[in-house]
Design a protein around this motif. Structure first.
Motif, PDB file in Angstrom:
ATOM      1  N   ILE A   3       0.821  -1.308   0.050  1.00  0.00           N
ATOM      2  CA  ILE A   3      -0.007  -0.031   0.106  1.00  0.00           C
ATOM      3  C   ILE A   3       0.959   1.175  -0.008  1.00  0.00           C
ATOM      4  O   ILE A   3       1.834   1.267   0.729  1.00  0.00           O
ATOM      5  CB  ILE A   3      -0.913  -0.040   1.026  1.00  0.00           C
ATOM      6  CG1 ILE A   3      -1.858   1.150   1.103  1.00  0.00           C
ATOM      7  CG2 ILE A   3      -0.216   0.043   2.599  1.00  0.00           C
ATOM      8  CD1 ILE A   3      -3.076   0.879   2.200  1.00  0.00           C
ATOM      9  N   SER A   4       0.631   2.290  -0.876  1.00  0.00           N
ATOM     10  CA  SER A   4       1.457   3.434  -1.056  1.00  0.00           C
ATOM     11  C   SER A   4       1.290   4.242   0.064  1.00  0.00           C
ATOM     12  O   SER A   4       0.343   4.163   0.972  1.00  0.00           O
ATOM     13  CB  SER A   4       1.013   4.120  -2.233  1.00  0.00           C
ATOM     14  OG  SER A   4      -0.360   4.780  -1.895  1.00  0.00           O
ATOM     15  N   LYS A   6       1.013   7.407   0.202  1.00  0.00           N
ATOM     16  CA  LYS A   6      -0.243   8.049   0.242  1.00  0.00           C
ATOM     17  C   LYS A   6      -1.478   7.634   0.667  1.00  0.00           C
ATOM     18  O   LYS A   6      -2.230   8.336   1.503  1.00  0.00           O
ATOM     19  CB  LYS A   6      -0.354   8.847  -1.232  1.00  0.00           C
ATOM     20  CG  LYS A   6      -1.318   9.738  -1.643  1.00  0.00           C
ATOM     21  CD  LYS A   6      -1.297  10.003  -2.951  1.00  0.00           C
ATOM     22  CE  LYS A   6      -2.565  10.975  -3.183  1.00  0.00           C
ATOM     23  NZ  LYS A   6      -2.525  11.343  -4.601  1.00  0.00           N
ATOM     24  N   ARG A   7      -1.707   6.536   0.335  1.00  0.00           N
ATOM     25  CA  ARG A   7      -3.000   5.701   0.574  1.00  0.00           C
ATOM     26  C   ARG A   7      -2.944   5.505   2.107  1.00  0.00           C
ATOM     27  O   ARG A   7      -4.144   5.639   2.857  1.00  0.00           O
ATOM     28  CB  ARG A   7      -3.183   4.495   0.137  1.00  0.00           C
ATOM     29  CG  ARG A   7      -4.540   3.902   0.241  1.00  0.00           C
ATOM     30  CD  ARG A   7      -5.601   4.497  -0.305  1.00  0.00           C
ATOM     31  NE  ARG A   7      -6.937   3.654  -0.241  1.00  0.00           N
ATOM     32  CZ  ARG A   7      -8.006   4.270   0.316  1.00  0.00           C
ATOM     33  NH1 ARG A   7      -8.171   5.517   0.667  1.00  0.00           N
ATOM     34  NH2 ARG A   7      -9.009   3.424   0.560  1.00  0.00           N
ATOM     35  N   VAL A   8      -1.866   5.193   2.865  1.00  0.00           N
ATOM     36  CA  VAL A   8      -1.890   5.138   4.242  1.00  0.00           C
ATOM     37  C   VAL A   8      -2.243   6.368   4.883  1.00  0.00           C
ATOM     38  O   VAL A   8      -2.976   6.327   5.843  1.00  0.00           O
ATOM     39  CB  VAL A   8      -0.563   4.624   4.587  1.00  0.00           C
ATOM     40  CG1 VAL A   8      -0.300   4.800   6.080  1.00  0.00           C
ATOM     41  CG2 VAL A   8      -0.144   3.210   4.033  1.00  0.00           C
ATOM     42  N   GLU A   9      -1.916   7.391   4.300  1.00  0.00           N
ATOM     43  CA  GLU A   9      -2.071   8.900   4.886  1.00  0.00           C
ATOM     44  C   GLU A   9      -3.488   9.042   4.887  1.00  0.00           C
ATOM     45  O   GLU A   9      -4.235   9.487   5.674  1.00  0.00           O
ATOM     46  CB  GLU A   9      -1.103   9.828   4.302  1.00  0.00           C
ATOM     47  CG  GLU A   9      -1.452  11.148   4.801  1.00  0.00           C
ATOM     48  CD  GLU A   9      -0.480  12.198   4.399  1.00  0.00           C
ATOM     49  OE1 GLU A   9      -0.918  13.215   4.627  1.00  0.00           O
ATOM     50  OE2 GLU A   9       0.279  11.790   3.402  1.00  0.00           O
ATOM     51  N   GLU A  10      -3.913   8.837   3.576  1.00  0.00           N
ATOM     52  CA  GLU A  10      -5.533   8.932   3.356  1.00  0.00           C
ATOM     53  C   GLU A  10      -6.375   8.073   4.250  1.00  0.00           C
ATOM     54  O   GLU A  10      -7.443   8.690   4.952  1.00  0.00           O
ATOM     55  CB  GLU A  10      -6.175   8.453   2.123  1.00  0.00           C
ATOM     56  CG  GLU A  10      -5.519   9.608   0.900  1.00  0.00           C
ATOM     57  CD  GLU A  10      -5.695   9.113  -0.465  1.00  0.00           C
ATOM     58  OE1 GLU A  10      -6.126   7.932  -0.699  1.00  0.00           O
ATOM     59  OE2 GLU A  10      -5.362   9.552  -1.589  1.00  0.00           O
ATOM     60  N   LEU A  11      -5.868   6.988   4.614  1.00  0.00           N
ATOM     61  CA  LEU A  11      -6.554   6.127   5.391  1.00  0.00           C
ATOM     62  C   LEU A  11      -6.717   6.380   6.946  1.00  0.00           C
ATOM     63  O   LEU A  11      -7.534   6.305   7.733  1.00  0.00           O
ATOM     64  CB  LEU A  11      -6.190   4.719   5.053  1.00  0.00           C
ATOM     65  CG  LEU A  11      -6.601   3.844   4.205  1.00  0.00           C
ATOM     66  CD1 LEU A  11      -5.869   2.594   3.955  1.00  0.00           C
ATOM     67  CD2 LEU A  11      -8.129   3.749   3.984  1.00  0.00           C
TER      68      LEU A  11
END
Length: 85
Positions: A3-4, A6-11
């Motif tokens: 998982i990128s 960026k996606r971790v930050e979004e989540l």
């Protein structure tokens, strides 16, 4: 699966109130009565010769490819242990 960042930050920035947990059942006494404690096995470092294309494929799966190789071997062993019982 990776998982990128960026996606971790979004989540991580999703407020808890926006997360729908209605399809997750409670862990009641019935759940816990069917569980068992599994002690993790220690791993042993070895030298292993594998075909280069096999190693390349596992490496192409990303970080944790050695753990993936271990999981594949574990699955093979468990299948054969089960089928010999």
């Amino acid at each position: 699966m990776t998982i990128s960042p960026k996606r971790v930050e979004e989540l991580e920035n999703i407020p808890e109130s926006a997360i729908d947990t209605s399809d997750i059942s409670e862990l009641d006494a019935s759940f816990w009565s069917q569980t068992k404690l599994v002690t993790p096995l220690t791993k042993q470092a070895i030298s292993l010769r594998v075909d280069s294309d096999v190693l390349d494929w596992f490496k192409s799966q990303g970080k944790g490819y050695q753990s993936l190789m271990n999981a594949v071997l574990r699955s093979y062993v468990e299948h054969h242990v089960k089928s010999s019982e």
